[in-house]
Design a protein around this motif. Structure first.
Motif, short mmCIF file in Angstrom:
data_model
loop_
_atom_site.label_atom_id
_atom_site.label_comp_id
_atom_site.label_asym_id
_atom_site.label_seq_id
_atom_site.Cartn_x
_atom_site.Cartn_y
_atom_site.Cartn_z
N PHE A 1 0.84 -1.20 0.00
CA PHE A 1 0.00 0.00 0.00
C PHE A 1 0.88 1.25 0.00
O PHE A 1 0.62 2.21 -0.75
CB PHE A 1 -0.94 -0.01 1.21
CG PHE A 1 -1.76 1.24 1.35
CD1 PHE A 1 -2.86 1.44 0.53
CD2 PHE A 1 -1.43 2.20 2.28
CE1 PHE A 1 -3.62 2.59 0.64
CE2 PHE A 1 -2.18 3.36 2.39
CZ PHE A 1 -3.28 3.55 1.58
N LEU A 2 1.91 1.25 0.83
CA LEU A 2 2.82 2.40 0.94
C LEU A 2 3.47 2.71 -0.41
O LEU A 2 3.42 3.86 -0.89
CB LEU A 2 3.88 2.12 2.00
CG LEU A 2 5.01 3.14 2.10
CD1 LEU A 2 4.52 4.39 2.82
CD2 LEU A 2 6.19 2.54 2.82
N ASN B 1 3.34 10.06 -7.12
CA ASN B 1 4.61 10.46 -7.69
C ASN B 1 5.51 11.16 -6.66
O ASN B 1 6.06 12.22 -6.92
CB ASN B 1 4.37 11.36 -8.91
CG ASN B 1 5.55 11.37 -9.85
OD1 ASN B 1 6.38 10.47 -9.82
ND2 ASN B 1 5.63 12.39 -10.68
N LEU B 2 5.63 10.53 -5.50
CA LEU B 2 6.42 11.11 -4.41
C LEU B 2 7.92 10.91 -4.64
O LEU B 2 8.34 9.84 -5.10
CB LEU B 2 6.05 10.47 -3.07
CG LEU B 2 4.65 10.69 -2.53
CD1 LEU B 2 4.50 10.03 -1.16
CD2 LEU B 2 4.31 12.16 -2.43
N SER B 3 8.68 11.93 -4.31
CA SER B 3 10.14 11.78 -4.32
C SER B 3 10.54 11.01 -3.06
O SER B 3 9.73 10.81 -2.16
CB SER B 3 10.81 13.15 -4.33
OG SER B 3 10.62 13.78 -3.07
N THR B 4 11.80 10.61 -3.01
CA THR B 4 12.29 9.88 -1.83
C THR B 4 12.12 10.72 -0.57
O THR B 4 11.65 10.23 0.46
CB THR B 4 13.77 9.49 -2.01
OG1 THR B 4 13.88 8.72 -3.21
CG2 THR B 4 14.28 8.68 -0.85
N LEU C 1 6.43 9.50 5.95
CA LEU C 1 6.58 8.40 6.89
C LEU C 1 6.90 8.91 8.29
O LEU C 1 6.37 8.43 9.28
CB LEU C 1 7.71 7.45 6.45
CG LEU C 1 7.37 6.43 5.39
CD1 LEU C 1 8.61 5.64 5.00
CD2 LEU C 1 6.28 5.50 5.84
N GLY C 2 7.78 9.89 8.37
CA GLY C 2 8.18 10.43 9.65
C GLY C 2 7.04 11.08 10.40
O GLY C 2 6.93 10.94 11.62
N SER C 3 6.15 11.75 9.67
CA SER C 3 5.03 12.43 10.34
C SER C 3 3.87 11.48 10.61
O SER C 3 3.16 11.64 11.61
CB SER C 3 4.56 13.62 9.50
OG SER C 3 4.09 13.15 8.25
N ALA D 1 14.03 0.54 9.46
CA ALA D 1 12.98 0.32 8.46
C ALA D 1 12.86 1.54 7.54
O ALA D 1 12.72 1.40 6.33
CB ALA D 1 11.65 0.04 9.14
N VAL D 2 12.93 2.74 8.13
CA VAL D 2 12.86 3.96 7.32
C VAL D 2 14.05 4.02 6.37
O VAL D 2 13.91 4.38 5.20
CB VAL D 2 12.79 5.21 8.23
CG1 VAL D 2 12.85 6.48 7.40
CG2 VAL D 2 11.53 5.19 9.08
N GLN D 3 15.25 3.63 6.86
CA GLN D 3 16.44 3.63 6.01
C GLN D 3 16.28 2.66 4.84
O GLN D 3 16.64 2.98 3.70
CB GLN D 3 17.68 3.25 6.83
CG GLN D 3 18.10 4.30 7.82
CD GLN D 3 19.19 3.80 8.76
OE1 GLN D 3 19.43 2.60 8.87
NE2 GLN D 3 19.84 4.74 9.44
N VAL D 4 15.74 1.48 5.12
CA VAL D 4 15.54 0.48 4.05
C VAL D 4 14.51 0.99 3.04
O VAL D 4 14.72 0.90 1.83
CB VAL D 4 15.10 -0.88 4.65
CG1 VAL D 4 14.60 -1.82 3.57
CG2 VAL D 4 16.25 -1.52 5.41
N ILE D 5 13.40 1.53 3.54
CA ILE D 5 12.36 2.06 2.64
C ILE D 5 12.94 3.17 1.77
O ILE D 5 12.70 3.21 0.56
CB ILE D 5 11.13 2.53 3.44
CG1 ILE D 5 10.42 1.32 4.05
CG2 ILE D 5 10.18 3.35 2.57
CD1 ILE D 5 9.34 1.66 5.07
N ARG D 6 13.73 4.06 2.37
CA ARG D 6 14.38 5.15 1.62
C ARG D 6 15.26 4.57 0.51
O ARG D 6 15.18 4.99 -0.65
CB ARG D 6 15.21 6.00 2.55
CG ARG D 6 16.08 7.03 1.82
CD ARG D 6 17.14 7.63 2.72
NE ARG D 6 16.57 8.41 3.79
CZ ARG D 6 16.48 9.74 3.79
NH1 ARG D 6 16.94 10.42 2.79
NH2 ARG D 6 15.93 10.37 4.81
N HIS D 7 16.10 3.59 0.86
CA HIS D 7 17.04 3.01 -0.11
C HIS D 7 16.29 2.30 -1.25
O HIS D 7 16.60 2.52 -2.43
CB HIS D 7 17.99 2.04 0.59
CG HIS D 7 18.92 1.33 -0.33
ND1 HIS D 7 19.99 1.95 -0.92
CD2 HIS D 7 18.90 0.06 -0.81
CE1 HIS D 7 20.62 1.09 -1.71
NE2 HIS D 7 19.98 -0.07 -1.66
N VAL D 8 15.32 1.45 -0.89
CA VAL D 8 14.58 0.69 -1.91
C VAL D 8 13.80 1.64 -2.82
O VAL D 8 13.77 1.46 -4.04
CB VAL D 8 13.66 -0.35 -1.24
CG1 VAL D 8 12.72 -0.98 -2.25
CG2 VAL D 8 14.48 -1.44 -0.56
#
Length: 187
Positions: A61-62, A70-73, A80-82, A91-98
């Motif tokens: 879903f995310l 069309n979100l940028s990284t 995600l942070g908010s 998890a945030v680091q992995v999502i950012r990288h992927v």
């Protein structure tokens, strides 16, 4: 399920994210949560397949929502942070990288979304067996065919569906497959 994310080691979480992205890109039929869950449990982490499937659905879903908008990284990480303050830092680091590596390739056309509403056939296995006896009948000796279909449901979860058929039922099943094959040859 979101609170279970912190249990998953970073390398397994990255693999889960990549499988979700590949599924959304139609490169694989679905996320094999059963196999991944078994490997995570073997590494000593206590997580069940239901929780892992929920996490895979959340990630799907995310990523699909991020692609649709069309979100940028940076926009994704800020959102995600908010929105999810309970998400672990790894998890945030992995999502950012992927997302940085593979996110922009997600095809979110209307046609692609409508195709995946039924599920997808992945594999089929069969075996021939003979029932020798049961507690109510001493001598059965009747043959049967066990078929196991591996399917990916619309959310990408891969499951096995098994059923048994008598020999006449299997012959009918086989005849129907031959009919499908002949119709497909004409297309």
């Amino acid at each position: 399920a979101a609170d279970k994310i912190h249990l998953i080691p970073q390398d397994f979480f990255a693999e889960l994210c990549e499988q979700v992205i590949q599924h959304l890109n139609h490169k694989i039929p679905g996320v094999n949560t059963a196999e991944l869950c078994q490997r995570i449990q073997t590494s000593g982490v206590e997580i069940n397949i239901g929780d892992l499937a929920k996490i895979a659905n959340i990630l799907s879903f995310l990523f699909s929502t991020a692609a649709r908008n069309n979100l940028s990284t940076e926009e994704l990480v800020t959102t995600l942070g908010s929105a999810v303050s309970t998400l672990p830092k790894h998890a945030v680091q992995v999502i950012r990288h992927v997302w940085t590596e593979q996110g922009k390739a997600i095809a979110v056309s209307e046609d692609a979304r409508n195709i995946a509403t039924v599920g997808q056939f992945v594999d089929m296995k069969w075996k021939l067996g003979v029932a020798m006896s049961s507690d109510t009948c001493r001598s059965l000796k009747y043959p049967y065919v066990t078929v196991t279909l591996t399917v990916a449901d619309p959310s990408g979860q891969i499951t096995d569906k098994s059923f048994e058929m008598t020999i006449p039922q299997f012959k009918n099943f086989f005849r129907q497959f031959k009919e499908m094959a002949s119709v497909l040859e004409t297309v």
